[in-house]
Design an enzyme around this catalytic site. Structure first.
Site, PDB file in Angstrom:
ATOM      1  N   LYS A 218      27.374  31.083  27.785  1.00 17.86           N
ATOM      2  CA  LYS A 218      26.584  31.347  28.989  1.00 17.86           C
ATOM      3  C   LYS A 218      26.206  32.828  29.013  1.00 17.86           C
ATOM      4  O   LYS A 218      26.999  33.679  29.373  1.00 17.86           O
ATOM      5  CB  LYS A 218      27.365  30.984  30.254  1.00 17.86           C
ATOM      6  CG  LYS A 218      26.425  30.845  31.439  1.00 17.86           C
ATOM      7  CD  LYS A 218      26.934  31.421  32.719  1.00 17.86           C
ATOM      8  CE  LYS A 218      26.960  32.882  32.831  1.00 17.86           C
ATOM      9  NZ  LYS A 218      25.648  33.581  32.792  1.00 17.86           N
TER      10      LYS A 218
ATOM     11  N   GLU B 139      33.209  52.600  37.666  1.00 20.65           N
ATOM     12  CA  GLU B 139      32.502  52.613  36.401  1.00 20.65           C
ATOM     13  C   GLU B 139      31.054  52.975  36.708  1.00 20.65           C
ATOM     14  O   GLU B 139      30.391  52.271  37.482  1.00 20.65           O
ATOM     15  CB  GLU B 139      32.601  51.217  35.785  1.00 20.65           C
ATOM     16  CG  GLU B 139      32.361  51.222  34.325  1.00 20.65           C
ATOM     17  CD  GLU B 139      32.591  49.861  33.692  1.00 20.65           C
ATOM     18  OE1 GLU B 139      32.576  48.832  34.409  1.00 20.65           O
ATOM     19  OE2 GLU B 139      32.768  49.812  32.474  1.00 20.65           O
TER      20      GLU B 139
ATOM     21  N   GLU C 279      37.345  41.024  28.559  1.00 22.05           N
ATOM     22  CA  GLU C 279      36.919  42.395  28.268  1.00 22.05           C
ATOM     23  C   GLU C 279      36.249  42.903  29.532  1.00 22.05           C
ATOM     24  O   GLU C 279      35.099  42.560  29.809  1.00 22.05           O
ATOM     25  CB  GLU C 279      35.929  42.422  27.100  1.00 22.05           C
ATOM     26  CG  GLU C 279      36.488  41.922  25.788  1.00 22.05           C
ATOM     27  CD  GLU C 279      37.548  42.825  25.187  1.00 22.05           C
ATOM     28  OE1 GLU C 279      37.782  43.933  25.718  1.00 22.05           O
ATOM     29  OE2 GLU C 279      38.163  42.408  24.192  1.00 22.05           O
TER      30      GLU C 279
ATOM     31  N   CYS D 214      30.907  49.529  28.728  1.00 21.59           N
ATOM     32  CA  CYS D 214      32.261  49.661  29.272  1.00 21.59           C
ATOM     33  C   CYS D 214      33.042  50.745  28.539  1.00 21.59           C
ATOM     34  O   CYS D 214      34.048  51.217  29.036  1.00 21.59           O
ATOM     35  CB  CYS D 214      32.980  48.322  29.239  1.00 21.59           C
ATOM     36  SG  CYS D 214      32.907  47.558  27.640  1.00 21.59           S
TER      37      CYS D 214
HETATM   38  P1  ADP Z   1      27.579  43.032  35.474  1.00 21.61           P
HETATM   39  O1  ADP Z   1      27.964  43.679  36.764  1.00 21.61           O
HETATM   40  O2  ADP Z   1      27.684  43.898  34.297  1.00 21.61           O
HETATM   41  O3  ADP Z   1      26.303  42.256  35.536  1.00 21.61           O
HETATM   42  P2  ADP Z   1      29.083  40.629  35.799  1.00 21.61           P
HETATM   43  O4  ADP Z   1      30.547  40.541  35.716  1.00 21.61           O
HETATM   44  O5  ADP Z   1      28.441  40.427  37.124  1.00 21.61           O
HETATM   45  O6  ADP Z   1      28.731  42.024  35.164  1.00 21.61           O
HETATM   46  O7  ADP Z   1      28.403  39.624  34.778  1.00 21.61           O
HETATM   47  C1  ADP Z   1      28.908  39.331  33.503  1.00 21.61           C
HETATM   48  C2  ADP Z   1      28.715  37.853  33.221  1.00 21.61           C
HETATM   49  O8  ADP Z   1      29.411  37.112  34.208  1.00 21.61           O
HETATM   50  C3  ADP Z   1      27.264  37.382  33.278  1.00 21.61           C
HETATM   51  O9  ADP Z   1      27.075  36.385  32.281  1.00 21.61           O
HETATM   52  C4  ADP Z   1      27.160  36.767  34.660  1.00 21.61           C
HETATM   53  O10 ADP Z   1      26.187  35.743  34.738  1.00 21.61           O
HETATM   54  C5  ADP Z   1      28.547  36.179  34.835  1.00 21.61           C
HETATM   55  N1  ADP Z   1      28.937  36.046  36.245  1.00 21.61           N
HETATM   56  C6  ADP Z   1      28.663  36.887  37.269  1.00 21.61           C
HETATM   57  N2  ADP Z   1      29.202  36.435  38.416  1.00 21.61           N
HETATM   58  C7  ADP Z   1      29.834  35.278  38.126  1.00 21.61           C
HETATM   59  C8  ADP Z   1      30.603  34.332  38.872  1.00 21.61           C
HETATM   60  N3  ADP Z   1      30.815  34.486  40.170  1.00 21.61           N
HETATM   61  N4  ADP Z   1      31.100  33.270  38.229  1.00 21.61           N
HETATM   62  C9  ADP Z   1      30.903  33.109  36.902  1.00 21.61           C
HETATM   63  N5  ADP Z   1      30.207  33.955  36.133  1.00 21.61           N
HETATM   64  C10 ADP Z   1      29.675  35.036  36.718  1.00 21.61           C
END
Ligand code: ADP
Length: 503
Positions: A198, A404, A274, A308
């Site tokens: 995903k 961050e 990570e 990161c």
């Molecule tokens: P960033 O802030 O760098 O965008 P995220 O942690 O929000 O980092 O996103 C990293 C990954 O996690 C992406 O693939 C995003 O679609 C997914 N993601 C974000 N929120 C959720 C959630 N609530 N449940 C599952 N996956 C999520």
């Protein structure tokens, strides 16, 4: 065809300027490219935007829980046969994927720059770095070994073998859209796991193009499935709800990682996380300042600071701070901010306006707390661009010290001693990477041992390498990616006991 690192001529960057290759924009499930089910009142496409202009680049399929269930079926079905394929066969597929990716480096780099924004030269570097995971795990696939041991009482022979953990859910972020995918897919496939990938909603095109490449080299149907979606939470939770999915590998924010780790606990599932960092970059008074500045530029500006492992806190001995700040400021001022496809550009747009606004707010709150602005950037309404910013004499209690930054913003913290530098460095819940500069090798080793993090760069500002274990301690995560350890994340150890001597 050369398989070693290619030299990219400057005129290569003009060749495919901003022209996207043909990319399949459907979901890949069980070897079929297909549209998602239509739900009344819900759009079935996810729009991908160009961060440099804010304009739409493409529309890709927007998966729902229906396709999540189908992807689980496909990955579970393929797991009945994939682990029984010969390691050499899996290794050869990964090696073929590496060769083809290297042939298509420029095409992939164009897609990365289009949807993520980084300068094309950095995207080319990302493609080569991504390829290294394919090559490394192609080599590791045939090297999974177990152990034998005579039991201490002499009565039994203990053996261990390693077996794939099972179908895995891989969730990747937008900052390295290809490298984060190959860093997970390559060890998973080498180990004999099947996967559902995903990708982040900001950068799905790179993942889709890579999935097609894997198909081209002959990865069997169902081994790699891809779900692009604008609604990660329901799709991911649907998958984590299914006990057939035995592994979660996530790269992203600590906040989301915590939620997914908790959700994974119900299935007592293996998890690699990570998460965010807050890297200290320490310069001691005996450091080679020229080299420290060079490292600082790399550690801060690679990927526009959206990494990161980006240096997040510059902890500088007061005796060399003026010199470091002056030279670092000169280098930051010399950066050329612009479209990633302009060959002169060294700093592209941030991935989105939202991320740019977040960084701009952080700058404002730091200056409000008394920091001096040494290098400033214009902040234009409605644009995702942010130039390099250098803030000196930053208050250790300012919010920027604990967050961050994820942008081209460098805060300087002046300290008086090695002890103070280490105290400041460890004063965070994060523990991903730390950097230290000194000419004294013994001091560097003491500091490296003391730093509370999973990785340390000594007299260098870059640690990422497919052959090295990448990962953090404290709230920066669990597990390691890359190196032989990265393969173990997808393997279970089975212990077998037999009477001894065997007759
Ligand atoms: P960033 O802030 O760098 O965008 P995220 O942690 O929000 O980092 O996103 C990293 C990954 O996690 C992406 O693939 C995003 O679609 C997914 N993601 C974000 N929120 C959720 C959630 N609530 N449940 C599952 N996956 C999520």
């Amino acid at each position: 065809m050369s398989t070693d690192v290619q030299t990219i001529r400057p005129d290569d960057s003009d060749a495919g300027r901003g022209r996207l290759p043909a990319i399949r924009t459907q979901l890949l499930i069980g070897g079929r490219w297909r549209e998602p089910a239509t739900t009344p009142g819900r759009s079935s496409v996810l729009t991908v935007s160009d961060p440099a202009t804010g304009e739409s680049l493409a529309e890709v399929a927007d998966a729902t829980v229906v396709e999540a269930a189908e992807a689980i079926e496909a990955a579970s079905g393929a797991f009945e046969t994939w682990p029984r394929t010969a390691p050499r066969y899996r290794a050869d597929l990964l090696r073929a994927a590496f060769d083809l990716l290297m042939e298509r480096t420029h095409e992939f780099a164009t897609v990365i720059t289009s949807e993520m924004g980084k300068p094309l030269a950095e995207s080319l570097a990302e493609v080569r770095y991504s390829g290294e995971f394919l090559r490394w795990f192609a080599e590791e696939a045939v090297r999974t070994s177990g152990t034998t041991r005579t039991a201490p009482d002499g009565a039994a022979l203990h053996m261990t073998i390693r077996q794939p953990v099972g179908p895995a859910l891989l969730i990747t972020p937008w900052n390295f859209p290809l490298a984060m995918a190959t860093r997970k897919i390559a060890p998973a496939l080498a180990a004999g796991c099947t996967v559902v990938l995903k990708p982040a909603e900001e950068t799905p095109l790179t993942a889709l193009l890579f999935a097609e490449l894997l198909e081209t080299v002959g990865v069997p149907p169902g081994v790699v499935n891809v779900l692009t979606t604008s609604q990660p939470a329901p799709v991911v939770f649907r998958i984590l709800d299914d006990r057939r999915i035995r592994k979660l590998s996530f790269t992203g924010s600590t906040e989301v990682g915590r939620i997914l780790l908790a959700a994974s606990a119900t299935g007592v599932r293996r998890a690699s996380m990570e998460l965010g960092g807050n890297a200290p970059f320490i310069v001691f008074d005996d450091a080679d300042i020229e080299s420290a500045v060079e490292g600082a530029v790399i550690a801060k500006l690679r990927n526009g600071g959206q990494s990161c492992v980006a240096a997040n806190r510059f902890i500088i001995d007061r005796r060399v701070a003026d010199e470091f700040v002056t030279r670092f400021a000169d280098r930051l001022r010399a950066q050329v901010v612009g479209s990633g496809f302009d060959p002169a550009t060294t700093l592209g747009p941030m991935v989105s306006r939202k991320q740019r606004d977040r960084a701009a707010d952080l700058i404002r709150s730091t200056v409000d707390r008394g920091a001096t602005t040494v290098v400033a950037s214009e902040v234009v309404d409605g644009s995702a661009f942010l130039g390099p910013v250098l803030l000196d004499n930053v208050d250790l209690d300012a919010p920027i010290a604990q967050q961050e930054i994820f942008g081209p913003v460098a805060p300087i913290y002046r300290v008086d001693s090695q002890e103070e530098a280490l105290d400041v460095a460890s004063n965070t819940d994060a523990g991903l990477v730390g950097f230290a500069y000194s000419r004294d090798a013994a001091r560097l080793m003491r500091v490296a041992t003391a730093l509370e993090c999973g990785m340390v760069g000594l007299n260098r500002g870059l640690v990422s390498d497919a052959s090295a274990p990448f990962g953090g301690i404290k709230q920066s995560g669990l597990g390691r990616e890359g190196s032989e350890v990265g393969l173990h994340e997808y393997l279970e150890t089975k212990y077998i006991s037999h009477p001894f001597p065997v007759v």
